[in-house]
Every structure is written in C-alpha cells, then in structure tokens.
Motif scaffolding. Structure first.
Motif, PDB file in Angstrom:
ATOM      1  N   UNK A 108       7.750  14.016  -8.372  1.00 37.34           N
ATOM      2  CA  UNK A 108       6.931  15.056  -8.989  1.00 37.34           C
ATOM      3  C   UNK A 108       7.799  16.155  -9.593  1.00 37.34           C
ATOM      4  N   UNK A 109       8.890  16.508  -8.889  1.00 41.90           N
ATOM      5  CA  UNK A 109       9.801  17.539  -9.412  1.00 41.90           C
ATOM      6  C   UNK A 109      10.456  17.058 -10.699  1.00 41.90           C
ATOM      7  N   UNK A 110      10.858  15.790 -10.747  1.00 38.93           N
ATOM      8  CA  UNK A 110      11.475  15.253 -11.961  1.00 38.93           C
ATOM      9  C   UNK A 110      10.482  15.250 -13.122  1.00 38.93           C
ATOM     10  N   UNK A 111       9.237  14.913 -12.844  1.00 37.01           N
ATOM     11  CA  UNK A 111       8.225  14.937 -13.901  1.00 37.01           C
ATOM     12  C   UNK A 111       7.988  16.357 -14.393  1.00 37.01           C
ATOM     13  N   UNK A 112       7.976  17.302 -13.465  1.00 39.98           N
ATOM     14  CA  UNK A 112       7.761  18.690 -13.846  1.00 39.98           C
ATOM     15  C   UNK A 112       8.910  19.221 -14.692  1.00 39.98           C
ATOM     16  N   UNK A 113      10.112  18.688 -14.458  1.00 40.89           N
ATOM     17  CA  UNK A 113      11.278  19.128 -15.226  1.00 40.89           C
ATOM     18  C   UNK A 113      11.268  18.561 -16.636  1.00 40.89           C
ATOM     19  N   UNK A 114      10.396  17.574 -16.894  1.00 41.63           N
ATOM     20  CA  UNK A 114      10.261  16.986 -18.223  1.00 41.63           C
ATOM     21  C   UNK A 114       8.810  17.124 -18.672  1.00 41.63           C
TER      22      UNK A 114
ATOM     23  N   UNK B 235       0.808  -1.220   0.000  1.00 44.60           N
ATOM     24  CA  UNK B 235       0.000   0.000   0.000  1.00 44.60           C
ATOM     25  C   UNK B 235       0.836   1.263   0.000  1.00 44.60           C
ATOM     26  N   UNK B 236       2.002   1.222   0.625  1.00 42.11           N
ATOM     27  CA  UNK B 236       2.831   2.419   0.763  1.00 42.11           C
ATOM     28  C   UNK B 236       4.127   2.224  -0.014  1.00 42.11           C
ATOM     29  N   UNK B 237       4.146   2.753  -1.237  1.00 35.72           N
ATOM     30  CA  UNK B 237       5.317   2.640  -2.112  1.00 35.72           C
ATOM     31  C   UNK B 237       5.648   3.984  -2.722  1.00 35.72           C
ATOM     32  N   UNK B 238       6.903   4.157  -3.044  1.00 36.46           N
ATOM     33  CA  UNK B 238       7.357   5.401  -3.667  1.00 36.46           C
ATOM     34  C   UNK B 238       8.477   5.087  -4.648  1.00 36.46           C
ATOM     35  N   UNK B 239       8.662   5.949  -5.666  1.00 40.10           N
ATOM     36  CA  UNK B 239       9.728   5.715  -6.650  1.00 40.10           C
ATOM     37  C   UNK B 239      11.111   5.950  -6.028  1.00 40.10           C
ATOM     38  N   UNK B 240      11.982   4.960  -6.164  1.00 38.19           N
ATOM     39  CA  UNK B 240      13.367   5.065  -5.704  1.00 38.19           C
ATOM     40  C   UNK B 240      14.260   4.532  -6.820  1.00 38.19           C
ATOM     41  N   UNK B 241      15.078   5.412  -7.399  1.00 37.61           N
ATOM     42  CA  UNK B 241      15.980   5.014  -8.481  1.00 37.61           C
ATOM     43  C   UNK B 241      15.235   4.301  -9.620  1.00 37.61           C
TER      44      UNK B 241
ATOM     45  N   UNK C  31       7.396  17.337 -21.513  1.00 40.38           N
ATOM     46  CA  UNK C  31       6.933  16.661 -22.725  1.00 40.38           C
ATOM     47  C   UNK C  31       6.125  15.425 -22.389  1.00 40.38           C
ATOM     48  N   UNK C  32       4.953  15.230 -22.984  1.00 36.69           N
ATOM     49  CA  UNK C  32       4.118  14.069 -22.665  1.00 36.69           C
ATOM     50  C   UNK C  32       4.805  12.736 -22.925  1.00 36.69           C
ATOM     51  N   UNK C  33       5.677  12.716 -23.924  1.00 35.76           N
ATOM     52  CA  UNK C  33       6.359  11.460 -24.239  1.00 35.76           C
ATOM     53  C   UNK C  33       7.333  11.082 -23.136  1.00 35.76           C
ATOM     54  N   UNK C  34       8.131  12.097 -22.694  1.00 37.24           N
ATOM     55  CA  UNK C  34       9.104  11.831 -21.648  1.00 37.24           C
ATOM     56  C   UNK C  34       8.417  11.479 -20.338  1.00 37.24           C
ATOM     57  N   UNK C  35       7.373  12.266 -20.006  1.00 41.56           N
ATOM     58  CA  UNK C  35       6.676  12.002 -18.753  1.00 41.56           C
ATOM     59  C   UNK C  35       6.023  10.637 -18.773  1.00 41.56           C
ATOM     60  N   UNK C  36       5.426  10.302 -19.890  1.00 38.14           N
ATOM     61  CA  UNK C  36       4.776   8.998 -19.996  1.00 38.14           C
ATOM     62  C   UNK C  36       5.779   7.871 -19.899  1.00 38.14           C
ATOM     63  N   UNK C  37       6.950   8.068 -20.510  1.00 40.67           N
ATOM     64  CA  UNK C  37       7.976   7.030 -20.454  1.00 40.67           C
ATOM     65  C   UNK C  37       8.460   6.827 -19.027  1.00 40.67           C
ATOM     66  N   UNK C  38       8.608   7.968 -18.285  1.00 36.53           N
ATOM     67  CA  UNK C  38       9.077   7.851 -16.923  1.00 36.53           C
ATOM     68  C   UNK C  38       8.032   7.159 -16.051  1.00 36.53           C
ATOM     69  N   UNK C  39       6.757   7.537 -16.253  1.00 43.02           N
ATOM     70  CA  UNK C  39       5.694   6.884 -15.496  1.00 43.02           C
ATOM     71  C   UNK C  39       5.653   5.391 -15.796  1.00 43.02           C
ATOM     72  N   UNK C  40       5.844   5.051 -17.067  1.00 47.52           N
ATOM     73  CA  UNK C  40       5.832   3.643 -17.444  1.00 47.52           C
ATOM     74  C   UNK C  40       6.978   2.890 -16.823  1.00 47.52           C
ATOM     75  N   UNK C  41       8.123   3.549 -16.754  1.00 48.21           N
ATOM     76  CA  UNK C  41       9.294   2.909 -16.161  1.00 48.21           C
ATOM     77  C   UNK C  41       9.055   2.606 -14.688  1.00 48.21           C
ATOM     78  N   UNK C  42       8.469   3.595 -13.959  1.00 51.99           N
ATOM     79  CA  UNK C  42       8.205   3.396 -12.544  1.00 51.99           C
ATOM     80  C   UNK C  42       7.151   2.318 -12.346  1.00 51.99           C
ATOM     81  N   UNK C  43       6.110   2.305 -13.190  1.00 52.28           N
ATOM     82  CA  UNK C  43       5.055   1.307 -13.044  1.00 52.28           C
ATOM     83  C   UNK C  43       5.588  -0.092 -13.302  1.00 52.28           C
ATOM     84  N   UNK C  44       6.406  -0.221 -14.353  1.00 51.58           N
ATOM     85  CA  UNK C  44       6.938  -1.550 -14.668  1.00 51.58           C
ATOM     86  C   UNK C  44       7.924  -2.028 -13.623  1.00 51.58           C
ATOM     87  N   UNK C  45       8.574  -1.073 -12.965  1.00 55.88           N
ATOM     88  CA  UNK C  45       9.621  -1.455 -12.025  1.00 55.88           C
ATOM     89  C   UNK C  45       9.082  -2.129 -10.779  1.00 55.88           C
ATOM     90  N   UNK C  46       7.757  -2.056 -10.592  1.00 58.46           N
ATOM     91  CA  UNK C  46       7.183  -2.694  -9.423  1.00 58.46           C
ATOM     92  C   UNK C  46       7.414  -4.194  -9.430  1.00 58.46           C
TER      93      UNK C  46
END
Length: 320
Positions: free
Chosen positions: A290-296, A120-126, A298-313
């Motif tokens: 959130x800061x890293x997403x805000x620094x990118x 239930x309690x997870x956060x992105x790390x590396x 572009x929808x493509x970059x943000x989506x790729x980063x979100x996908x990376x974090x989701x898959x990393x689970x």
C-alpha cells in the motif's frame, strides 16, 4: 488470450521440498512400524488422497480463472510429482501432528484448510503474490480452535517403543538432517537462531516473573516434537523471510508470542504463535504494498503495478 508465463523454479527449493517429502514419508513409515504412532494406518493414505485432490482442484480452478496452463501440466511425470510435493508434506504433517481420536473427518478437514489457506492468504512479495500462512501449522491451528476436544499428537508417540540409546538416536537424526537441510538448501539458520535464542530468554523470563520452572520450560526443547517443529515446521521457506535480520526477527517473534501465550495459560502455544506471527507478517507485506502504491499516485503506474502483482500469481510459489 493472456500470455503464458514461464515458470522458473529455484532448484534449491525443489531439492529441499523433495528431501522434506522423503523425510516425512520415512518418518511416518518408521513411526507406524517402530516408534508408536497412534493414528490408524489408513489415515495418512486418506490424508494424502484428500490433500492431492484439493491441491489439483484449486490449481485447476486458478489456472482457468487466470487463463493459463495448470502448473501440474507440461513437465511430464517429474513435473507432476514436484507439483505435489507441498501437498504431500502438508497432508502427512497434519495427520502426524493432530490427534482427533477416531474422528477422521476432522483430520481431513484440517488437511483441506491447510491446502486452501495457500490460496486464500496471499500477499505481494517482490512483485508476485505469495502465500504467507504456514500451511500445515494453519490447518492444525484452525482445527484446534474449531474443535476444542481434539489435541495435538502425544509427544511420547515419537519414542514410545524405544528405550535406552534409542531415545537419543531419533532426535539426533532429526537435528542432523534438519540442520543440513536448512543450512544448505532453505537457508533458514538465522531463523532457527532467533527462535531458539528468544525461546531460552522467554523461558528464563517466565521462570523469574511467573514462578515457572526454568528447567521445565527449557526441557521442552529436548523433546522430539520440539525438534521436529524447529527443523521442519517453522523453517518453511515459502512463508518465512529470506533476509537474515528478518529471519531472526520472525523466529524470535514466534518464540516471544509463544512465551506470552504460555504465560497466559494458552495451550498449544507453538502452533498458535506461528499462526499469529505469519498473520502479522502478511499484514506487514500488504502495508508495504500500500505504501508503494501511495508513493506512485499516477493511475498508469498504480495500474501497472497492480497488474504486475495480479499476473504474478501464475508464477511458481514455494509451498510447505
């Protein structure tokens, strides 16, 4: 069909988990036969049965939802046993450190909360999702909040049937083996330094400002329960930082929050302080994401980063 990801396990962490599991098992056996543990003999077995079941069930659901193979499959008997190390440690720790009189369902509830909190309690790390609430501590803290009539296990049970030099041998063994484990495998000595250093400072500060006995506050550090907490609870490698400076800040933060809670007459400050600092760290990790997403933008970059974090689970997460 999603691509199957290869699980990479840090051999040092696996070894640390194995030794944690062996240590807490030995302590429970020794505790029930020699030291004076007051819970029923069947309770640790019930805790393990529930902990294993919840761990396997949640992993099965997670694997199905993420279209991947469950982490307890594919590694043979050894892989299955290694998968259960965290649940083993958490279940025995919760039962050992909680005193619920004869209400075993409350203890089992705490075990289920502890295991579930890792999902239930997870956060992105590396670039991958990691749980950030110390499992055993989280289960105990929630149980103490929801059931104010229960308490932590009486500290005297760790040396109740010992006399003389025996009172010193038990904490000495815990310190020696715990220090070796944290120095060589988990690498959390900076965290311990921050925890102990700030604990001394807050004890002196409370003595000077709140008229607390400084000797009494410092004497807390000599108890077996405190030694166990220092070497086997607060140093959980799965929910604490890796960098030395961050480790020191985390350990010192727990001691500082403990001092505030104790100064405000809040009981069980060790467990609540650890839970609060873990929660703060989780919020900090999400804010960095959130800061890293805000620094990118572009929808493509943000989506790729979100996908990376989701898959990393699906990658191996260190659990304690």
């Amino acid at each position: 069909m999603s691509q199957q990801r290869t699980q990479h396990k840090d051999p040092r962490i696996v070894t640390a988990l194995r030794r944690f599991a062996i240590s807490i098992t030995a302590l429970n056996i020794f505790g029930y036969t020699v030291l004076g543990f007051e819970q029923a003999w069947a309770w640790p077995l019930l805790a393990l049965a529930v902990g294993y079941s919840v761990e396997i069930l949640l992993e099965t659901i997670g694997a199905w939802a993420e279209e991947r193979r469950a982490r307890y499959l594919g590694g043979g008997v050894r892989g299955f046993v290694e998968f259960l190390y965290p649940a083993h440690i958490t279940s025995l720790a919760v039962n050992m450190l909680l005193y619920v009189n004869d209400q075993v369902p409350v203890m089992l509830f705490a075990v289920m909360v502890a295991i579930s909190g890792k999902w239930l309690f997870r956060a992105p790390v590396n670039g991958r999702l990691r749980h950030y609430m110390n499992p055993s501590n989280f289960g105990i803290a929630i149980a103490l909040l929801l059931f104010p009539w229960i308490s932590i296990a009486p500290p005297y049970q760790f040396t109740e049937h010992l006399t003389g030099v025996g009172d010193w041998i038990v904490p000495a063994v815990i310190v020696i083996f715990g220090t070796l484990l944290n120095a060589k495998l988990t690498g959390r000595m900076w965290l311990i330094a921050g925890w102990l250093g700030v604990f001394v400072l807050q004890s002196v500060f409370r003595g000077l400002v709140l008229d607390t006995s400084i000797v009494g506050a410092l004497a807390t550090m000599t108890g077996v329960a405190f030694v166990l907490f220092t070497n086997y609870m607060i140093t959980d490698p799965g929910t604490t930082p890796s960098k030395p400076s961050s480790q020191f800040a985390f350990g010192g933060g727990v001691a500082l929050v403990y001092g505030v809670l104790t100064g405000a007459s809040v009981v069980y400050g060790l467990f609540f302080a650890t839970a609060i600092v873990c929660l703060i760290r989780g919020g900090f990790l999400w804010s960095l994401h959130a800061v890293r997403l805000a620094a990118r933008p572009g929808p493509t970059d943000a989506g790729a980063l979100d996908g990376k974090v989701s898959a990393s689970v699906t990658r191996e997460m260190v659990r304690a």
